[in-house]
Motif scaffolding. Structure first.
Motif, PDB file in Angstrom:
ATOM      1  N   LEU A 131       0.941  -1.291  -0.002  1.00 40.73           N
ATOM      2  CA  LEU A 131      -0.077  -0.026  -0.105  1.00 40.73           C
ATOM      3  C   LEU A 131       0.901   1.390  -0.154  1.00 40.73           C
ATOM      4  O   LEU A 131       0.589   2.246  -0.684  1.00 40.73           O
ATOM      5  CB  LEU A 131      -0.925   0.007   1.221  1.00 40.73           C
ATOM      6  CG  LEU A 131      -2.154  -0.996   1.194  1.00 40.73           C
ATOM      7  CD1 LEU A 131      -2.582  -1.132   2.634  1.00 40.73           C
ATOM      8  CD2 LEU A 131      -3.087  -0.734   0.068  1.00 40.73           C
ATOM      9  N   ALA A 139      -4.938   1.893  -3.816  1.00 37.83           N
ATOM     10  CA  ALA A 139      -5.444   1.173  -2.878  1.00 37.83           C
ATOM     11  C   ALA A 139      -6.015  -0.131  -3.196  1.00 37.83           C
ATOM     12  O   ALA A 139      -5.750  -1.024  -2.892  1.00 37.83           O
ATOM     13  CB  ALA A 139      -5.587   1.834  -1.724  1.00 37.83           C
ATOM     14  N   ILE A 143      -5.270  -4.083  -3.062  1.00 32.85           N
ATOM     15  CA  ILE A 143      -5.937  -4.946  -2.350  1.00 32.85           C
ATOM     16  C   ILE A 143      -6.336  -6.287  -3.265  1.00 32.85           C
ATOM     17  O   ILE A 143      -6.412  -7.313  -3.005  1.00 32.85           O
ATOM     18  CB  ILE A 143      -7.163  -4.338  -1.614  1.00 32.85           C
ATOM     19  CG1 ILE A 143      -6.462  -3.409  -0.368  1.00 32.85           C
ATOM     20  CG2 ILE A 143      -8.126  -5.369  -1.135  1.00 32.85           C
ATOM     21  CD1 ILE A 143      -7.514  -2.494   0.226  1.00 32.85           C
ATOM     22  N   SER A 382     -11.939  -6.352   2.910  1.00 28.42           N
ATOM     23  CA  SER A 382     -10.570  -5.390   2.638  1.00 28.42           C
ATOM     24  C   SER A 382     -10.881  -4.024   2.443  1.00 28.42           C
ATOM     25  O   SER A 382     -10.162  -3.089   2.943  1.00 28.42           O
ATOM     26  CB  SER A 382      -9.686  -6.085   1.793  1.00 28.42           C
ATOM     27  OG  SER A 382      -9.380  -7.585   2.101  1.00 28.42           O
ATOM     28  N   ALA A 386      -9.496  -0.784   4.705  1.00 33.07           N
ATOM     29  CA  ALA A 386      -8.931   0.587   4.311  1.00 33.07           C
ATOM     30  C   ALA A 386      -9.531   1.623   4.487  1.00 33.07           C
ATOM     31  O   ALA A 386      -8.729   2.627   4.692  1.00 33.07           O
ATOM     32  CB  ALA A 386      -8.503   0.021   2.748  1.00 33.07           C
ATOM     33  N   SER A 394      -2.607   1.579   9.014  1.00 30.75           N
ATOM     34  CA  SER A 394      -3.109   0.699   7.890  1.00 30.75           C
ATOM     35  C   SER A 394      -2.658  -0.743   8.310  1.00 30.75           C
ATOM     36  O   SER A 394      -3.460  -1.896   8.202  1.00 30.75           O
ATOM     37  CB  SER A 394      -2.563   1.057   6.785  1.00 30.75           C
ATOM     38  OG  SER A 394      -1.226   1.181   6.756  1.00 30.75           O
ATOM     39  N   MET A 398      -5.517  -3.898   9.011  1.00 31.53           N
ATOM     40  CA  MET A 398      -5.556  -5.025   7.953  1.00 31.53           C
ATOM     41  C   MET A 398      -4.966  -6.288   8.983  1.00 31.53           C
ATOM     42  O   MET A 398      -5.444  -7.401   8.842  1.00 31.53           O
ATOM     43  CB  MET A 398      -4.423  -4.757   7.194  1.00 31.53           C
ATOM     44  CG  MET A 398      -4.982  -3.885   5.916  1.00 31.53           C
ATOM     45  SD  MET A 398      -6.468  -4.384   5.131  1.00 31.53           S
ATOM     46  CE  MET A 398      -6.852  -3.141   3.831  1.00 31.53           C
ATOM     47  N   ARG A 480      -9.149   8.075   0.691  1.00 32.48           N
ATOM     48  CA  ARG A 480      -9.954   6.894   1.290  1.00 32.48           C
ATOM     49  C   ARG A 480     -11.362   6.749   0.647  1.00 32.48           C
ATOM     50  O   ARG A 480     -12.018   5.767   0.402  1.00 32.48           O
ATOM     51  CB  ARG A 480     -10.107   6.842   3.003  1.00 32.48           C
ATOM     52  CG  ARG A 480      -8.601   6.701   3.546  1.00 32.48           C
ATOM     53  CD  ARG A 480      -8.420   6.171   4.853  1.00 32.48           C
ATOM     54  NE  ARG A 480      -7.428   5.970   5.240  1.00 32.48           N
ATOM     55  CZ  ARG A 480      -6.809   4.813   5.033  1.00 32.48           C
ATOM     56  NH1 ARG A 480      -7.668   3.899   4.432  1.00 32.48           N
ATOM     57  NH2 ARG A 480      -5.750   4.312   5.477  1.00 32.48           N
TER      58      ARG A 480
END
Length: 483
Positions: A131, A139, A143, A382, A386, A394, A398, A480
């Protein structure tokens, strides 16, 4: 041309880090897939050991993996992805060697516990490094690639494991990790950038160990309950110990770097996401352990034939992982809900329609539904993680999500050992098991409809302040929301 001119560019390094992260994740997921598939040959190598005891070869890995993942995520955020990832690769390779040369079942189980702890160091640091190398704008793609590496392991794992066992024996499935682990370590030492240690303090190692012990106690109560008696004082005492230990770790959230980042659960979306991850792990681990038993005991297939049947679902998971790259923070909950619905349908068919006759067409449909649905759920969970965790946390976020899945997986393996006991009819036991799994995934589908990640901006700020870390900037929150 100078030495500086010969150095790889930033773009090449970023791609190399992505290859490294996917390779390390693949290695960890591959090991779990291989061991699930080759459980029967391992059990036959230790004829004097009860099958329920040997399930610790599977669940032992999941237990330490789950218990240490959150702490490993904090460690990666504090010490840097490079240090933690290289340590994880080294430890994972060494533990694989110990598994390969194990002279007794006890040795093998202990080595698997160690391997799980190494995997806990490996995965969150690998994903965090990916990431960081790709940047917030990519991102979702990262993922997706990370999820695809797990799906590929699920596809290739059964076939690779069956082939290795057929040619060289069960020890070769662990020996396979050694050359790949060495190669990945060398690549990581070359391409991973040095990172500055953040002054956050060390994670709560004591809490992580107690959490692992608590999960192990719960698994032991379920696994050994049919032998001890589910209402016996011993079973009740061991189960209660597990519950108390787990709750005690939750209460230790005042630690600067707790074993469980309970403060992240102040985001309602992240808390419910964690519950959904437990349900997913419960269903997946139980499925991967029970289905090969069904093929061997009911359909009387060889190990290679069983691996091919399981591989159909893995191929579907890979295809679904590509489709899942379009998931965003707004749509991810529908990916989760829809995926769980499809998995539930597959489990209902297994519980009601799969019988002693080899229904190849029906199985292909079931395997595609299970593999594709599970892959979509993994990507959705996932992406939501995030979107609801601060950038500075992060790896911890995760790690906590993966810990939840592995905890559910350990409990799922324990339930398999409790239902598929020697002396019981395998087919009726499989039907009973998958009826239970269908109920769990149906409840998770309903829960997933409430995972509204668009509140991430507010939740992230609150969590960032509660963990004594700077809240993300407005640009970070904007990135995000675009996931």
């Amino acid at each position: 041309m100078t030495n500086a001119d010969r150095r790889p560019t930033g773009l090449v390094i970023s791609r190399a880090v992505l290859v490294l992260g996917c390779g390390a994740s693949f290695l960890s997921f591959l090991d779990a897939a291989i061991v699930n598939m080759t459980f029967a040959p391992i059990a036959s190598a230790f004829p004097g050991v009860a099958p329920a005891t040997l399930t610790w070869v599977v669940s032992g890995y999941a237990i330490t993996f789950a218990g240490l993942l959150a702490a490993a995520g904090h460690l990666a955020d504090t010490m840097g992805h490079r240090r933690v990832m290289l340590a994880g690769l080294g430890a994972f390779t060494a533990a694989s060697l110990l598994c390969a040369v194990a002279p007794t079942a006890g040795w093998l189980i202990a080595a698997r516990f160690a391997q799980g702890g190494a995997g806990a160091l490996l995965l969150p640091s690998a994903l965090g490094a990916m990431l960081t190398a790709a940047g917030p704008a990519k991102a979702s793609r990262v993922i997706g690639a990370w999820s695809a590496s797990g799906a590929l392991a699920g596809t290739a794992g059964p076939a690779i494991g069956a082939l290795l066992v057929d040619v060289w024996g069960w020890r070769s499935i662990f020996a396979l990790n050694i050359p790949f682990g060495v190669a990945l370590f060398a690549l990581g030492a070359y391409v991973l950038p040095a990172t500055t240690r953040r002054d956050r303090g060390l994670p709560d190692v004591t809490g992580a160990v107690i959490l692992s012990a608590g999960i192990a106690a719960l698994v032991a109560a379920i696994t050994e309950g049919h032998r001890w008696g589910y209402t016996s004082p011993l079973t009740l005492a061991v189960g209660a110990t597990g519950i108390v230990a787990s709750l005690w770790v939750v209460r230790r959230s005042h630690h600067p770097q707790p074993a469980l980042a309970v403060s992240l659960w102040r985001s309602r979306c992240f808390a419910l996401n964690t519950v959904a991850s437990v349900a997913l792990g419960f269903a997946l681990f139980a499925y991967l352990l029970a289905i090969p038993m069904f093929f061997v005991s009911v359909w009387h297939l060889s190990l290679l034939q069983s691996a091919a049947c399981v591989g159909v679902g893995g191929a579907a998971a890979m295809a679904a992982a590509v489709v899942g790259r379009a998931a965003t923070a707004v749509t991810a909950r529908w990916y989760c809900a829809g995926g769980f619905v499809v998995v539930t349908a597959a489990f209902v068919v297994i519980a009601s329609a799969l019988g002693p006759h080899r229904s190849w067409g029906l199985w292909v449909v079931v395997a595609i539904a299970q593999g594709g649905g599970a892959s979509v759920v993994i990507i959705g969970l996932s992406v939501i993680t995030a979107a609801t965790v601060p950038v500075s946390h992060s790896s911890a976020g995760m790690g906590l999500m993966l810990a939840a899945r592995q905890s559910g997986g350990a409990l799922g393996v324990a339930v398999v050992s409790a239902i598929l006991v020697p002396g019981r009819d395998v087919l009726s036991s499989v039907h009973e098991l998958f009826g239970l799994l269908a109920a769990v995934t149906a409840a998770a589908a309903l829960l997933s409809t409430t995972l509204i990640a668009r509140r991430g901006g507010t939740d992230v700020a609150a969590v960032g302040q509660s963990t004594s870390s700077p809240a993300p900037s407005s640009s970070e929150n904007t990135s995000r929301r675009r996931l």
